[in-house]
Design a protein around this motif. Structure first.
Motif: not given
Length: 458
Positions: A311-320, A390-402, A424-430
């Motif tokens: 399910r997570m793979i399907k939800k992350s279709s925007q990032s391949g 979140g700030m660490m991930l954004r600093g690594m280059g992951f944007d709000n589509t991740s 920072m990451f609207p596409r967040l899942e738990t």
């Protein structure tokens, strides 16, 4: 004459120069003076005495050096130029306070602008493996021979959280192989923090564990009847050996093996971190085998995990179909145990005091125990908040589509601390957004059942 220390001392006693422009240096002693002001006064007074100078010169030198380097974190200034009153105030050392929300507030506009102008996605390169070495098996199966006769039965109690329990199991396999002992399926300690009554078979595939190690270590589900009868059918009657943390293989051979041969069965509880990191290659190979091959989750857990990954793979279709999995460690027990302070003020301090007392019953109130939150933060011992992750991930280059999958327990004050991470990451899942309540129910039932029993016994 006028420049001598003795003359300056006499003038300071008589007060004859207190208002003159020639400028004697005086310190006002008032009821509002702080302890540090008095200390400065005493040191300066001692310096102006010849005997005191010899006595305090080394101490004064060290103190001034520490002040110069900022180790003591005091601001010393003359607060009144006319009376020349020394003012000493303590300041927080750099990095000792939680200021991430203020940093985030300043950085957020730049994050938004960067997301709008981003043309390359960090995930496009993050998954390119640079490791070309082929994984090697832990043990060469062709060299395995038949197991010799067992020297006795080893019973261990795996304490701590799931990760500590896993490490304890791997160490137990290594120790059992070292002693040529039969390892009884590890017992899980009922911890007051997690309150989880799960047994080994509830979490791990017990049959697979036994089979995977069958050529290397003898694993039994329970003690044989004759051995158990020797101890009045009560495992608690078996001698519990208190083994120090990080004990060497030689310690087990010299101290534990003789007891094992004599008593036929020994217990080691608790068993967390009871085997040293540096061990011979054959002992380390057993650790490796247990960790990477023998331990796998129970079938019910594996099935749900596979479903959630799909399910997570399907939800992350925007990032391949690729996503980031983050294990946050900002549960209440982690925050309490760390003795760090965040931005919750007195309410947070009170909650953390209650949590420490509830889970560790006086451990943090022992005589001589000093809690220094600022020092812990400077030393990097404070759990990262979701905002900081979140700030660490954004600093690594992951944007709000991740796509982000958060693997964690119940976050401390989740509504407050998870909000900036979601920002920072609207596409967040738990797990609660990926799996249904019905799918999660079987795993929550055991925990809830134990929690109810625990509350009834208090």
């Amino acid at each position: 004459m006028h420049g001598s220390p003795r003359h300056r001392q006499l003038r300071s006693r008589t007060g004859s120069d207190s208002g003159s422009g020639t400028g004697g240096f005086s310190v006002r002693d008032s009821k509002q003076s702080s302890i540090m002001e008095k200390l400065v006064f005493l040191i300066l007074s001692a310096v102006f005495r010849r005997k005191g100078l010899l006595l305090f010169a080394p101490l004064l030198y060290i103190s001034m050096m520490l002040l110069y380097m900022g180790s003591l974190n005091f601001d010393v200034s003359i607060s009144n130029l006319k009376t020349r009153v020394v003012s000493v105030s303590k300041r927080a050392p750099p990095g000792s306070l939680y200021r991430s929300p203020q940093v985030f507030e300043k950085l957020w506009p730049f994050m938004e602008a960067e997301s709008r102008n981003s043309t390359t996605h960090a995930l496009s390169t993050a998954w390119n493996s640079r490791v070309h070495n082929v994984w090697k098996p832990c043990i060469n199966s062709s060299t395995v021979t038949e197991l010799p006769k067992s020297n006795g039965f080893l019973i261990i109690e795996a304490n701590g959280g799931l990760n500590q329990q896993r490490l304890s199991i791997c160490d137990a396999v290594a120790v059992a192989g070292l002693l040529n002992a039969s390892l009884v399926i590890p017992i899980f300690h009922l911890n007051s923090v997690w309150r989880d009554s799960s047994k080994f078979g509830d979490i791990f595939d017990e049959d697979f564990f036994i089979q995977a190690l069958s050529k290397h270590v003898n694993i039994v589900r329970e003690l044989p009847a004759d051995v158990l009868q020797q101890y009045n059918n009560n495992i608690s009657s078996i001698v519990n050996l208190r083994v120090k943390a990080w004990s060497s293989p030689m310690y087990y051979l010299h101290k534990v093996l003789p007891k094992l041969l004599q008593l036929r069965a020994v217990r080691i509880a608790p068993f967390s971190n009871r085997l040293a990191h540096g061990v011979p290659s054959d002992v380390q190979a057993l650790r490796c085998l247990a960790n990477f091959e023998a331990l796998r989750f129970a079938e019910s857990i594996r099935m749900l995990a596979d479903l959630m990954v799909d399910r997570m793979i399907k939800k992350s279709s925007q990032s391949g179909g690729k996503y980031i999995s983050v294990h946050l460690r900002f549960e209440e027990d982690m925050v309490a145990f760390s003795c760090c302070e965040y931005d919750g003020g007195e309410e947070e301090k009170h909650e953390m005091d209650l949590a420490r007392e509830r889970s560790w019953r006086g451990k943090f109130r022992r005589r001589g125990r000093v809690i220094r939150p600022g020092v812990n933060r400077v030393d990097g011992k404070c759990p990262l908040t979701p905002l900081e992750v979140g700030m660490m991930l954004r600093g690594m280059g992951f944007d709000n589509t991740s796509s982000i999958y958060v693997a964690a327990g119940k976050i401390y004050k989740a509504e407050k601390y998870m909000a900036p991470l979601r920002q920072m990451f609207p596409r967040l899942e738990t797990k609660d957004t990926i799996a249904t309540k019905e799918e999660l129910a079987p795993f929550k039932a055991l925990y809830l059942c134990w929690t109810c029993k625990d509350s009834q016994t208090r």
